[in-house]
Design an enzyme around this catalytic site. Structure first.
Site, PDB file in Angstrom:
ATOM      1  N   ASP A 161      -3.845   1.878  -8.398  1.00 51.46           N
ATOM      2  CA  ASP A 161      -2.977   2.387  -7.338  1.00 51.46           C
ATOM      3  C   ASP A 161      -3.233   3.888  -7.204  1.00 51.46           C
ATOM      4  O   ASP A 161      -2.817   4.678  -8.059  1.00 51.46           O
ATOM      5  CB  ASP A 161      -1.503   2.153  -7.690  1.00 51.46           C
ATOM      6  CG  ASP A 161      -1.108   0.679  -7.635  1.00 51.46           C
ATOM      7  OD1 ASP A 161      -1.935  -0.168  -8.016  1.00 51.46           O
ATOM      8  OD2 ASP A 161       0.030   0.389  -7.228  1.00 51.46           O
ATOM      9  N   LYS A 229      -0.227   0.697   0.550  1.00 48.06           N
ATOM     10  CA  LYS A 229       1.052   0.745  -0.160  1.00 48.06           C
ATOM     11  C   LYS A 229       1.915   1.855   0.403  1.00 48.06           C
ATOM     12  O   LYS A 229       1.428   2.934   0.715  1.00 48.06           O
ATOM     13  CB  LYS A 229       0.763   0.958  -1.649  1.00 48.06           C
ATOM     14  CG  LYS A 229       1.974   1.124  -2.539  1.00 48.06           C
ATOM     15  CD  LYS A 229       1.544   1.291  -3.996  1.00 48.06           C
ATOM     16  CE  LYS A 229       2.694   1.679  -4.911  1.00 48.06           C
ATOM     17  NZ  LYS A 229       2.252   1.888  -6.315  1.00 48.06           N
ATOM     18  N   LYS A 265       1.635  -3.473  -0.079  1.00 47.24           N
ATOM     19  CA  LYS A 265       2.573  -3.345  -1.194  1.00 47.24           C
ATOM     20  C   LYS A 265       3.736  -2.476  -0.751  1.00 47.24           C
ATOM     21  O   LYS A 265       3.560  -1.331  -0.345  1.00 47.24           O
ATOM     22  CB  LYS A 265       1.891  -2.741  -2.425  1.00 47.24           C
ATOM     23  CG  LYS A 265       2.834  -2.585  -3.627  1.00 47.24           C
ATOM     24  CD  LYS A 265       2.067  -2.123  -4.867  1.00 47.24           C
ATOM     25  CE  LYS A 265       3.000  -1.821  -6.025  1.00 47.24           C
ATOM     26  NZ  LYS A 265       2.263  -1.384  -7.249  1.00 47.24           N
TER      27      LYS A 265
END
Length: 329
Positions: A161, A229, A265
């Site tokens: 991430d 995300k 996400k």
């Protein structure tokens, strides 16, 4: 001086957008040529989606689906190997008294603790995600960011991430942000069958508005992000339903253009089962039912699991159980 923007990876269907990423000027034209977001319509649809109800017989399945999509997260300076092992045990068996509860999708930790999580989760099917690139601010040199990524990948993390450089983005240096995502993706591994999947954190609460969110999402997709995300979870607002809709629209439109599936996400601020179900409805209605899998939609959460488990017991047992009977993440 204009920085040349690297073309997408060889063999990627994103090669259809080669002209869009040829140089900074082309990238800017493409991003600012995207359709504007209808703010009123977007927020109205979000309000409507939030009122959708799920029939009782489908509620248990929805709760299990949400549990299976969680990236169970601990990202604190006080994290220890013991805390990570405890989190991994919960990830494997979220509710030990009810073995029918599915495991979560992943455990997300800092890079230096990725190896601890890998060992604790070996053979479980639960992935190990690690934040990287000077999380959460992203304020460091590219060399440091790539070393941060390599630390996590070498420890066995199967998901990375990364955070974008919001300073570069807000200054209009789109090519720099693009280059960095491409470089981090390369650091995730050269073999597509085994490389770590890359989730790109846009930190949408720091962007200028919905149009900026759409542009940032498309830039990340063009650069090779597997998942876009919302947030680090360290600032507010984070994963609002309108912002998540914009990301879902982006991956849906990417699929229509290229045939490739990319994921979303939603991280930060989703704490209740009710909120999670609202997002599942949005996934189904905006992107489509194909995205209702842990491979294509995730919740980044440290406290959501507890409420999902409480609501699941309520559905399964017919009565509400207090917090102290169910462990919290």
């Amino acid at each position: 001086m204009t920085t040349t923007v690297p073309a997408p990876r060889t063999g990627s269907r994103a090669a259809e957008f080669t002209d869009a990423v040829r140089d900074d000027a082309s990238l800017r034209r493409f991003l600012h040529g995207l359709p504007g977001v209808d703010q009123v319509g977007l927020e109205r649809r979000s309000a409507a989606l939030a009122t959708r109800s799920i029939k009782k017989e489908s509620k248990l399945r929805a709760l299990d689906t949400a549990i299976s999509m969680i990236d169970l997260t601990t990202l604190e300076g006080s994290d220890t190997p013991g805390k990570v092992r405890s989190l991994c045990a919960q990830a494997r068996r979220p509710d030990p008294e009810h073995p029918g509860v599915p495991p979560v999708a992943a455990v997300c930790v800092y890079p230096d603790l990725a190896g601890v999580a890998v060992e604790a989760l070996r053979g479980s099917g639960v992935a190990v995600a690690a934040v990287a690139t000077a999380f959460p601010a992203g304020r460091s040199s590219r060399g440091v960011k790539l070393a941060d990524t390599a630390l996590a990948v070498d420890a066995g993390a199967s998901e990375i991430d990364m955070v974008i450089d919001r300073g570069a983005w807000l200054s209009g240096r789109y090519g720099q942000v693009f280059d960095e995502i491409v470089a981090v993706r390369a650091a995730c591994g050269s073999d597509d069958s085994s490389r770590a999947h890359l989730k790109v954190i846009l930190e949408t609460g720091e962007l200028a508005g919905y149009d900026d969110v759409r542009r940032a999402a498309w830039l990340a997709l063009l650069a090779g992000a597997d998942v876009v995300k919302t947030s680090t979870g360290k600032i507010s607002p984070a994963a609002t339903l309108p912002v998540v809709q914009v990301l879902l629209q982006s991956v849906r439109d990417w699929h229509r253009a290229t045939g490739e599936f990319r994921g979303v996400k939603a991280a930060g601020g989703i704490r209740t089962a009710k909120d999670a179900v609202k997002h599942l409805v949005a996934v189904h209605e905006v992107a489509g039912p194909q995205w209702l899998t842990p491979e294509l939609f995730r919740f980044g959460a440290s406290s959501l699991l507890g409420d999902l488990l409480r609501q699941r017991r309520t559905q399964a047992l017919g009565h509400y159980e207090s917090t102290d009977r169910i462990g919290n993440a």
